[in-house]
Design a protein around this motif. Sequence first.
Motif, PDB file in Angstrom:
ATOM      1  N   THR A  45       0.831  -1.210   0.000  1.00  0.00           N
ATOM      2  CA  THR A  45       0.000   0.000   0.000  1.00  0.00           C
ATOM      3  C   THR A  45       0.861   1.254   0.000  1.00  0.00           C
ATOM      4  O   THR A  45       0.633   2.190  -0.785  1.00  0.00           O
ATOM      5  N   TYR A  46       1.853   1.301   0.887  1.00  0.00           N
ATOM      6  CA  TYR A  46       2.718   2.482   0.970  1.00  0.00           C
ATOM      7  C   TYR A  46       3.548   2.650  -0.303  1.00  0.00           C
ATOM      8  O   TYR A  46       3.776   3.775  -0.770  1.00  0.00           O
ATOM      9  N   SER A  47       4.002   1.530  -0.869  1.00  0.00           N
ATOM     10  CA  SER A  47       4.789   1.591  -2.108  1.00  0.00           C
ATOM     11  C   SER A  47       3.946   2.132  -3.253  1.00  0.00           C
ATOM     12  O   SER A  47       4.416   2.955  -4.051  1.00  0.00           O
ATOM     13  N   GLN A  48       2.700   1.652  -3.340  1.00  0.00           N
ATOM     14  CA  GLN A  48       1.809   2.135  -4.390  1.00  0.00           C
ATOM     15  C   GLN A  48       1.539   3.626  -4.225  1.00  0.00           C
ATOM     16  O   GLN A  48       1.516   4.373  -5.199  1.00  0.00           O
ATOM     17  N   GLY A  49       1.353   4.065  -2.980  1.00  0.00           N
ATOM     18  CA  GLY A  49       1.133   5.490  -2.729  1.00  0.00           C
ATOM     19  C   GLY A  49       2.307   6.333  -3.175  1.00  0.00           C
ATOM     20  O   GLY A  49       2.132   7.385  -3.805  1.00  0.00           O
ATOM     21  N   GLY A  50       3.534   5.889  -2.867  1.00  0.00           N
ATOM     22  CA  GLY A  50       4.724   6.634  -3.268  1.00  0.00           C
ATOM     23  C   GLY A  50       4.928   6.617  -4.769  1.00  0.00           C
ATOM     24  O   GLY A  50       5.274   7.643  -5.375  1.00  0.00           O
ATOM     25  N   ALA A  51       4.724   5.459  -5.395  1.00  0.00           N
ATOM     26  CA  ALA A  51       4.923   5.347  -6.834  1.00  0.00           C
ATOM     27  C   ALA A  51       3.895   6.176  -7.607  1.00  0.00           C
ATOM     28  O   ALA A  51       4.221   6.832  -8.595  1.00  0.00           O
ATOM     29  N   GLN A  52       2.662   6.158  -7.140  1.00  0.00           N
ATOM     30  CA  GLN A  52       1.596   6.825  -7.886  1.00  0.00           C
ATOM     31  C   GLN A  52       1.560   8.335  -7.660  1.00  0.00           C
ATOM     32  O   GLN A  52       1.358   9.107  -8.602  1.00  0.00           O
ATOM     33  N   PHE A  53       1.796   8.761  -6.410  1.00  0.00           N
ATOM     34  CA  PHE A  53       1.606  10.184  -6.094  1.00  0.00           C
ATOM     35  C   PHE A  53       2.870  10.890  -5.608  1.00  0.00           C
ATOM     36  O   PHE A  53       2.805  12.026  -5.150  1.00  0.00           O
ATOM     37  N   GLY A  54       3.999  10.212  -5.682  1.00  0.00           N
ATOM     38  CA  GLY A  54       5.240  10.851  -5.269  1.00  0.00           C
ATOM     39  C   GLY A  54       5.236  11.194  -3.791  1.00  0.00           C
ATOM     40  O   GLY A  54       4.814  10.392  -2.956  1.00  0.00           O
ATOM     41  N   THR A 275      12.279   7.124  -6.281  1.00  0.00           N
ATOM     42  CA  THR A 275      12.845   6.264  -7.329  1.00  0.00           C
ATOM     43  C   THR A 275      11.810   5.920  -8.395  1.00  0.00           C
ATOM     44  O   THR A 275      11.913   6.353  -9.538  1.00  0.00           O
ATOM     45  N   LEU A 276      10.798   5.174  -8.030  1.00  0.00           N
ATOM     46  CA  LEU A 276       9.837   4.682  -9.018  1.00  0.00           C
ATOM     47  C   LEU A 276       8.999   5.812  -9.618  1.00  0.00           C
ATOM     48  O   LEU A 276       8.877   5.920 -10.836  1.00  0.00           O
ATOM     49  N   HIS A 277       8.414   6.653  -8.758  1.00  0.00           N
ATOM     50  CA  HIS A 277       7.609   7.769  -9.271  1.00  0.00           C
ATOM     51  C   HIS A 277       8.457   8.689 -10.142  1.00  0.00           C
ATOM     52  O   HIS A 277       8.008   9.131 -11.212  1.00  0.00           O
ATOM     53  N   ALA A 278       9.684   8.960  -9.691  1.00  0.00           N
ATOM     54  CA  ALA A 278      10.570   9.852 -10.441  1.00  0.00           C
ATOM     55  C   ALA A 278      10.931   9.282 -11.815  1.00  0.00           C
ATOM     56  O   ALA A 278      11.221  10.033 -12.753  1.00  0.00           O
ATOM     57  N   GLN A 279      10.890   7.939 -11.934  1.00  0.00           N
ATOM     58  CA  GLN A 279      11.219   7.287 -13.210  1.00  0.00           C
ATOM     59  C   GLN A 279       9.973   6.942 -14.028  1.00  0.00           C
ATOM     60  O   GLN A 279      10.062   6.249 -15.043  1.00  0.00           O
ATOM     61  N   GLY A 280       8.820   7.397 -13.568  1.00  0.00           N
ATOM     62  CA  GLY A 280       7.598   7.180 -14.329  1.00  0.00           C
ATOM     63  C   GLY A 280       6.883   5.879 -14.055  1.00  0.00           C
ATOM     64  O   GLY A 280       5.917   5.534 -14.741  1.00  0.00           O
ATOM     65  N   VAL A 281       7.354   5.123 -13.032  1.00  0.00           N
ATOM     66  CA  VAL A 281       6.664   3.883 -12.648  1.00  0.00           C
ATOM     67  C   VAL A 281       5.512   4.255 -11.721  1.00  0.00           C
ATOM     68  O   VAL A 281       5.734   4.740 -10.620  1.00  0.00           O
ATOM     69  N   ARG A 282       4.298   4.028 -12.152  1.00  0.00           N
ATOM     70  CA  ARG A 282       3.148   4.501 -11.399  1.00  0.00           C
ATOM     71  C   ARG A 282       2.283   3.386 -10.810  1.00  0.00           C
ATOM     72  O   ARG A 282       1.587   3.588  -9.826  1.00  0.00           O
TER      73      ARG A 282
END
Length: 436
Positions: A45-54, A275-282
């Motif tokens: 859940t936390y990973s998805q939040g960071g990846a999707q919304f930075g 990392t992921l959000h910054a690289q476009g992984v959402r």
Amino acid sequence: MKDEDTKDADGTIAPPSPQASTWLSKLGPGLITGAADDDPSGIATYSQGGAQFGFNLLWTLLLTYPLMAAIQVISAHIGRVTGRGLATNLQRFAPRHVVWGIVGLLLIANVINIAADVAAMGEAMALILPGRPLWYAVGFGVLSVLLQVFIPYQRYVNLLKWLTLVLLAYVATVFVVHVPWGEVLQSTVWPRIAWNKAYLTTIVAVFGTTISPYLFFWQASQEVEELRADDDARPLRHAPEQVQRQFSRIRFDTLVGMAVSNAVAFFIMLTTAATLHAQGVRDLTSAAQAASALKPVAGELAFALFALGIVGTGLLAIPVLAGSAAYAMAGTFHWKSSLGSEFSAARKFYAIIIVATLAGVGVNFMPLDPIKALYWSAVLNGVIAVPVMTIMMLVASSSRIMGELTIAPRLRVLGWLCTGVMAAATIAMFASFLAR
């Protein structure tokens, strides 16, 4: 760990002072409860939040800390003051069929959560070592059962304490990736809130993951276990001389434990955002996928730390999920319940632990999407959380149950605020489901 007794000048034994204990000895139920909250499902859940919304969801973990700490302190007070677990106390205030329904839903939700956690652990281990994820998941489930059934309580609790150190893996990942700290600070205190379905649903998911009903049952029961493990301790309602010392310990233990829980969640979201959000992984669907996605973006070390953390947090969380279900069932039906008891003396209690854990493992042999499993777990936790918290607040405020040790006004305000926030989050969750 017992404190050393000291003698007064007249030769009588004086109660141990707070100074006689080290700060480490004061950590126990609260620390383990907080650490167990960062289970593989929570990591997803936390990973998805960071990846999707930075960085724009980091503020949620500052808000959840005081609310989570307050409700966990209240559950601990109920256990320590009465000497009974949460389910037993709920029955003293609510109709029996209501409590039976709540506990039944808790058991189902915990089994689903165990299924998702062992699946994530198996997938994470398969990223590190050769082998099939499913069989790793089976191995972790069986290992958890053996530890709970055959390891003596005090040794087992100490093992869980040391397992909390695996959470440092998520702190360490922050220092092996590039983090724009100025942007992090700005987004945390002044986030760009998006008033859309995806953003609001993720906020609900973060709250539902962080403030979970099984944690209330576990911490209250662990306070009762601590009472049983200390020959000099009694329920605080009948031992006013112990109140100040024990309330101080509970407050310190819980504040530290919930701080660890929320800080680690913050670092997980921060790492994936940087990392992921910054690289476009959402879009992420599991904790193991988050670890795998980190490898090409953040390097081998960040990947290994993240993956090993999934396994370690799962080993910590599964006993709490299975144990909280067993404590709740045993309290509801008045069975003997203690991890300090031999199997033969508490067969029904241990049977729930075994069945819940192995049922969770068994779910992974079914054609069930783990994301759908988490979805239904979230729904059930949403159904359970608000009535449990409402009855908890009534119990903790009842002089009939708590005697003169009803919760203080500040705790009462925070507890009801937490209940209100969870009610709003649950309503929002169901509204988002209906809008699909």
